[in-house]
Design a protein around this motif. Structure first.
Motif, mmCIF file in Angstrom:
data_model
loop_
_atom_site.group_PDB
_atom_site.id
_atom_site.type_symbol
_atom_site.label_atom_id
_atom_site.label_comp_id
_atom_site.label_asym_id
_atom_site.label_seq_id
_atom_site.Cartn_x
_atom_site.Cartn_y
_atom_site.Cartn_z
ATOM 1 N N LEU A 75 0.902 -1.265 -0.013
ATOM 2 C CA LEU A 75 0.095 -0.119 -0.091
ATOM 3 C C LEU A 75 0.820 1.126 0.078
ATOM 4 O O LEU A 75 2.109 1.154 0.612
ATOM 5 C CB LEU A 75 -1.088 0.057 1.063
ATOM 6 C CG LEU A 75 -1.832 -1.146 1.510
ATOM 7 C CD1 LEU A 75 -2.552 -1.237 2.875
ATOM 8 C CD2 LEU A 75 -2.980 -0.956 0.417
ATOM 9 N N ALA A 76 0.417 2.388 -0.670
ATOM 10 C CA ALA A 76 1.018 3.532 -0.493
ATOM 11 C C ALA A 76 1.131 3.836 1.037
ATOM 12 O O ALA A 76 0.351 3.575 1.814
ATOM 13 C CB ALA A 76 0.166 4.758 -1.258
ATOM 14 N N ASP A 77 2.152 4.421 1.336
ATOM 15 C CA ASP A 77 2.499 4.834 2.772
ATOM 16 C C ASP A 77 1.887 6.275 3.076
ATOM 17 O O ASP A 77 2.744 7.310 2.979
ATOM 18 C CB ASP A 77 3.950 4.857 3.036
ATOM 19 C CG ASP A 77 4.365 4.983 4.565
ATOM 20 O OD1 ASP A 77 3.148 4.877 5.322
ATOM 21 O OD2 ASP A 77 5.529 5.038 4.807
ATOM 22 N N LYS A 78 0.555 6.246 3.152
ATOM 23 C CA LYS A 78 -0.370 7.386 3.244
ATOM 24 C C LYS A 78 -1.435 7.298 4.145
ATOM 25 O O LYS A 78 -2.057 6.063 4.211
ATOM 26 C CB LYS A 78 -0.195 8.254 2.206
ATOM 27 C CG LYS A 78 -1.183 7.542 1.247
ATOM 28 C CD LYS A 78 -1.541 8.508 -0.059
ATOM 29 C CE LYS A 78 -2.535 7.738 -1.105
ATOM 30 N NZ LYS A 78 -2.652 8.628 -2.355
ATOM 31 N N ALA A 84 -8.860 1.857 3.495
ATOM 32 C CA ALA A 84 -9.554 1.411 2.503
ATOM 33 C C ALA A 84 -9.229 -0.352 2.026
ATOM 34 O O ALA A 84 -10.216 -0.831 1.678
ATOM 35 C CB ALA A 84 -8.759 1.948 1.086
ATOM 36 N N LEU A 85 -8.232 -0.811 2.376
ATOM 37 C CA LEU A 85 -8.107 -2.180 1.990
ATOM 38 C C LEU A 85 -8.896 -3.001 3.198
ATOM 39 O O LEU A 85 -9.508 -4.028 2.869
ATOM 40 C CB LEU A 85 -6.393 -2.709 2.538
ATOM 41 C CG LEU A 85 -6.044 -4.088 2.831
ATOM 42 C CD1 LEU A 85 -6.186 -5.045 1.525
ATOM 43 C CD2 LEU A 85 -4.544 -4.289 3.104
ATOM 44 N N LEU A 86 -8.809 -2.462 4.328
ATOM 45 C CA LEU A 86 -9.671 -3.217 5.377
ATOM 46 C C LEU A 86 -11.165 -3.062 4.952
ATOM 47 O O LEU A 86 -11.966 -4.121 5.077
ATOM 48 C CB LEU A 86 -9.433 -2.712 6.891
ATOM 49 C CG LEU A 86 -8.311 -2.786 7.375
ATOM 50 C CD1 LEU A 86 -7.810 -2.317 8.898
ATOM 51 C CD2 LEU A 86 -7.852 -4.300 7.232
ATOM 52 N N ALA A 87 -11.860 -1.926 4.385
ATOM 53 C CA ALA A 87 -13.195 -1.851 4.066
ATOM 54 C C ALA A 87 -13.374 -2.752 3.214
ATOM 55 O O ALA A 87 -14.549 -3.361 3.050
ATOM 56 C CB ALA A 87 -13.292 -0.283 3.826
ATOM 57 N N PHE A 88 -12.521 -2.949 2.237
ATOM 58 C CA PHE A 88 -12.690 -4.043 1.014
ATOM 59 C C PHE A 88 -12.647 -5.541 1.516
ATOM 60 O O PHE A 88 -13.652 -5.994 1.185
ATOM 61 C CB PHE A 88 -11.556 -3.779 -0.122
ATOM 62 C CG PHE A 88 -11.664 -4.907 -1.212
ATOM 63 C CD1 PHE A 88 -12.696 -4.851 -1.994
ATOM 64 C CD2 PHE A 88 -11.096 -6.023 -1.263
ATOM 65 C CE1 PHE A 88 -12.740 -5.636 -3.082
ATOM 66 C CE2 PHE A 88 -11.114 -6.982 -2.200
ATOM 67 C CZ PHE A 88 -12.092 -6.636 -3.044
ATOM 68 N N LEU A 89 -11.925 -5.558 2.480
ATOM 69 C CA LEU A 89 -12.045 -6.942 3.012
ATOM 70 C C LEU A 89 -13.236 -7.430 3.801
ATOM 71 O O LEU A 89 -13.847 -8.403 3.681
ATOM 72 C CB LEU A 89 -10.709 -7.143 3.908
ATOM 73 C CG LEU A 89 -9.405 -7.434 3.208
ATOM 74 C CD1 LEU A 89 -8.100 -7.378 3.962
ATOM 75 C CD2 LEU A 89 -9.208 -8.625 2.166
ATOM 76 N N ASP A 90 -13.726 -6.216 4.434
ATOM 77 C CA ASP A 90 -14.954 -6.131 5.128
ATOM 78 C C ASP A 90 -16.084 -6.574 4.245
ATOM 79 O O ASP A 90 -17.180 -7.645 4.536
ATOM 80 C CB ASP A 90 -15.338 -5.352 5.880
ATOM 81 C CG ASP A 90 -14.288 -5.072 7.292
ATOM 82 O OD1 ASP A 90 -13.915 -5.979 7.618
ATOM 83 O OD2 ASP A 90 -14.685 -3.922 7.999
ATOM 84 N N ALA A 126 -8.084 -8.251 -8.182
ATOM 85 C CA ALA A 126 -9.180 -7.913 -9.299
ATOM 86 C C ALA A 126 -9.726 -6.534 -8.806
ATOM 87 O O ALA A 126 -10.103 -5.799 -9.706
ATOM 88 C CB ALA A 126 -10.123 -8.830 -9.261
ATOM 89 N N ALA A 127 -9.532 -6.147 -7.680
ATOM 90 C CA ALA A 127 -9.865 -4.710 -7.148
ATOM 91 C C ALA A 127 -8.846 -3.718 -7.228
ATOM 92 O O ALA A 127 -9.200 -2.568 -6.841
ATOM 93 C CB ALA A 127 -10.581 -5.032 -5.810
ATOM 94 N N GLY A 128 -7.893 -4.120 -7.698
ATOM 95 C CA GLY A 128 -6.872 -3.202 -7.922
ATOM 96 C C GLY A 128 -5.527 -3.271 -6.998
ATOM 97 O O GLY A 128 -4.854 -2.188 -7.023
ATOM 98 N N PHE A 129 -5.507 -3.893 -5.947
ATOM 99 C CA PHE A 129 -4.873 -4.087 -4.974
ATOM 100 C C PHE A 129 -3.634 -4.769 -5.461
ATOM 101 O O PHE A 129 -3.651 -5.545 -6.271
ATOM 102 C CB PHE A 129 -5.188 -4.658 -3.538
ATOM 103 C CG PHE A 129 -6.419 -3.744 -2.852
ATOM 104 C CD1 PHE A 129 -5.866 -2.760 -2.088
ATOM 105 C CD2 PHE A 129 -7.488 -3.965 -3.183
ATOM 106 C CE1 PHE A 129 -6.788 -1.878 -1.345
ATOM 107 C CE2 PHE A 129 -8.595 -2.906 -2.557
ATOM 108 C CZ PHE A 129 -8.135 -2.036 -1.602
#
Length: 138
Positions: A75-78, A84-90, A126-129
């Motif tokens: 992930l970008a360090d910002k 955002a990652l955790l929301a997607f996983l949720d 697939a989600a761009g991560f």
């Protein structure tokens, strides 16, 4: 997906140093190390460049160690990228058993223990991560 070494280490003075020396003697480059402790023992989690060699060296030195597949996401360090990652996983109903992060090549790497890291990595891609593979840590 990467492999993580978990070492069950007696909570006594000098044990962590000795374990790290075993890995140093085996020319293992630790990229990350995290410690969870209780009164009697520590649970050491290690991300290394050569996890199978690390595991062999530790077992040869009589350490209790296992290798586990975990998800690693770059992930970008910002601010906000982990959220955002955790929301997607949720949203995908992916449960996270534990996690930690470290920096590598000027990006944040989030290591997550999930039930099926390979399938989760496919969904993330697939989600761009960007997921990290073991070879990326060499």
């Amino acid at each position: 997906m990467i492999q993580q070494i978990t070492v069950f280490l007696e909570n006594k003075e000098g044990r962590l140093s000795a374990m790290c020396q075993v890995l140093a003697d085996a020319n293992i480059d630790m990229k990350a190390l995290t410690i969870a402790e209780t009164t009697d023992y520590g649970l050491i989690r290690i991300v290394a460049d050569k996890p199978q060699e690390a595991l062999e060296a530790l077992k040869a030195a009589d350490y209790r160690a296992i290798c586990t597949d975990v998800l690693a996401v770059s992930l970008a360090d910002k601010p906000g990228t982990l959220a955002a990652l955790l929301a997607f996983l949720d949203s995908m109903d992916v449960n996270i058993e534990y996690g930690y992060c470290f920096s590598h090549d000027n990006v944040a790497i989030d290591v997550l223990k999930v039930k099926d890291p390979a399938a989760t990595a496919v969904k993330l891609a697939a989600a761009g991560f960007t997921t990290i593979k073991q070879a990326d840590l060499a």
